[in-house]
Design an enzyme around this catalytic site. Structure first.
Site, PDB file in Angstrom:
ATOM      1  N   ALA A  86       6.850-131.883 -33.092  1.00  0.00           N
ATOM      2  CA  ALA A  86       5.467-131.861 -34.008  1.00  0.00           C
ATOM      3  C   ALA A  86       4.912-131.807 -34.917  1.00  0.00           C
ATOM      4  O   ALA A  86       4.852-130.616 -34.716  1.00  0.00           O
ATOM      5  CB  ALA A  86       4.625-132.659 -32.049  1.00  0.00           C
ATOM      6  N   ASN A 101       2.577-127.222 -40.367  1.00  0.00           N
ATOM      7  CA  ASN A 101       3.828-125.749 -40.611  1.00  0.00           C
ATOM      8  C   ASN A 101       3.870-124.744 -39.925  1.00  0.00           C
ATOM      9  O   ASN A 101       4.309-123.430 -40.468  1.00  0.00           O
ATOM     10  CB  ASN A 101       3.066-125.433 -42.499  1.00  0.00           C
ATOM     11  CG  ASN A 101       2.573-126.398 -43.258  1.00  0.00           C
ATOM     12  OD1 ASN A 101       3.420-127.287 -43.460  1.00  0.00           O
ATOM     13  ND2 ASN A 101       2.070-126.546 -43.773  1.00  0.00           N
ATOM     14  N   ARG A 102       3.734-125.052 -38.404  1.00  0.00           N
ATOM     15  CA  ARG A 102       3.248-123.674 -37.415  1.00  0.00           C
ATOM     16  C   ARG A 102       2.807-122.634 -37.726  1.00  0.00           C
ATOM     17  O   ARG A 102       2.998-121.082 -37.370  1.00  0.00           O
ATOM     18  CB  ARG A 102       4.800-123.117 -37.960  1.00  0.00           C
ATOM     19  CG  ARG A 102       6.071-124.714 -37.025  1.00  0.00           C
ATOM     20  CD  ARG A 102       5.937-124.099 -35.616  1.00  0.00           C
ATOM     21  NE  ARG A 102       6.236-125.556 -35.140  1.00  0.00           N
ATOM     22  CZ  ARG A 102       6.187-127.343 -34.993  1.00  0.00           C
ATOM     23  NH1 ARG A 102       5.117-127.584 -35.636  1.00  0.00           N
ATOM     24  NH2 ARG A 102       7.065-127.532 -34.108  1.00  0.00           N
ATOM     25  N   LEU A 103       1.285-123.084 -38.542  1.00  0.00           N
ATOM     26  CA  LEU A 103       0.894-122.038 -39.054  1.00  0.00           C
ATOM     27  C   LEU A 103      -0.766-121.834 -38.191  1.00  0.00           C
ATOM     28  O   LEU A 103      -1.748-121.864 -38.255  1.00  0.00           O
ATOM     29  CB  LEU A 103       0.147-121.801 -40.825  1.00  0.00           C
ATOM     30  CG  LEU A 103       0.877-121.952 -41.576  1.00  0.00           C
ATOM     31  CD1 LEU A 103       0.257-122.342 -43.046  1.00  0.00           C
ATOM     32  CD2 LEU A 103       1.507-120.384 -41.177  1.00  0.00           C
TER      33      LEU A 103
END
Length: 212
Positions: A3, A189-191
């Site tokens: 996701a 972006n998993r940040l």
């Protein structure tokens, strides 16, 4: 499966000075999301304990109260989590509000609530739930579902609707005194944003940002 989280920035400047005030903000928003059908049981939390040998276990429990002193839930003291916490008072909580791309994770220690506080809460439970606290020897092995149903029916005969049910001596609350509370906000972006409160010995809280 993957996701892509999209959310507003979550910055240190947005945080309340006290972590329980920040939790109250997020919990209120989670309750609102639940009212709109976006979250199921926002007060559901994963409770993780470890026994005296360090073997961990987790289960979902309902949060029943929170204030500046911490978080409160109720259980059978003879259950696995009750036995774990008697031997090792360290605990972790996780509120997984996935539809909001948010999590709150807590580490701390527990003490039992007083019997007066326990009794006051017990009286607010539905009659069937009060009987269930007696009928279930939580976490013990039983022969069948019929055994559990029979125990409940016997109790229902002894304490019919409207009859005062005594508080089980083996049942009560745990208050979690937090040592750390982390607020996790998902981003693209998993940040992700991870802001953590850490309790200081002088009673204040340090706020730190963790790398995602």
């Amino acid at each position: 499966m993957r996701a892509h989280y999209r959310a507003q920035a979550f910055d240190e400047a947005d945080l309340a000075a006290h972590p329980m005030d920040q939790f109250a903000r997020w919990f209120k928003e989670a309750v609102h999301a639940a009212e709109l059908g976006g979250i199921y049981e926002p007060n559901a939390m994963v409770v993780s304990t470890a026994d005296a040998a360090g073997r961990p276990s987790s289960r979902t429990v309902l949060l029943k109260q929170y204030d500046e002193r911490g978080f409160v839930f109720y259980t059978n003291y003879e259950s696995r989590k009750g036995r774990d916490l008697a031997a090792n008072p360290h605990i972790a909580l996780l509120f997984p509000w996935h539809p909001m791309a948010r999590q709150v994770s807590v580490t701390g220690t527990v003490t039992r609530t007083g019997r007066g506080e326990t009794a006051a809460y017990f009286r607010t439970r539905p009659h069937g739930s009060q009987l269930g606290a007696w009928a279930s020897a939580q976490s013990s092995v039983i022969a069948s579902r019929a055994e559990l149903d029979h125990a409940y029916e016997e109790l229902h005969t002894r304490y019919p609707e409207g009859e005062r049910v005594p508080v089980p001596p083996h049942w009560g609350g745990f208050r979690v005194f937090p040592e750390t509370i982390e607020f996790w906000q998902g981003h693209e972006n998993r940040l992700h944003d991870r802001l953590r409160y850490v309790y200081r010995e002088d009673g204040t809280w340090r706020i730190e940002r963790l790398s995602p």
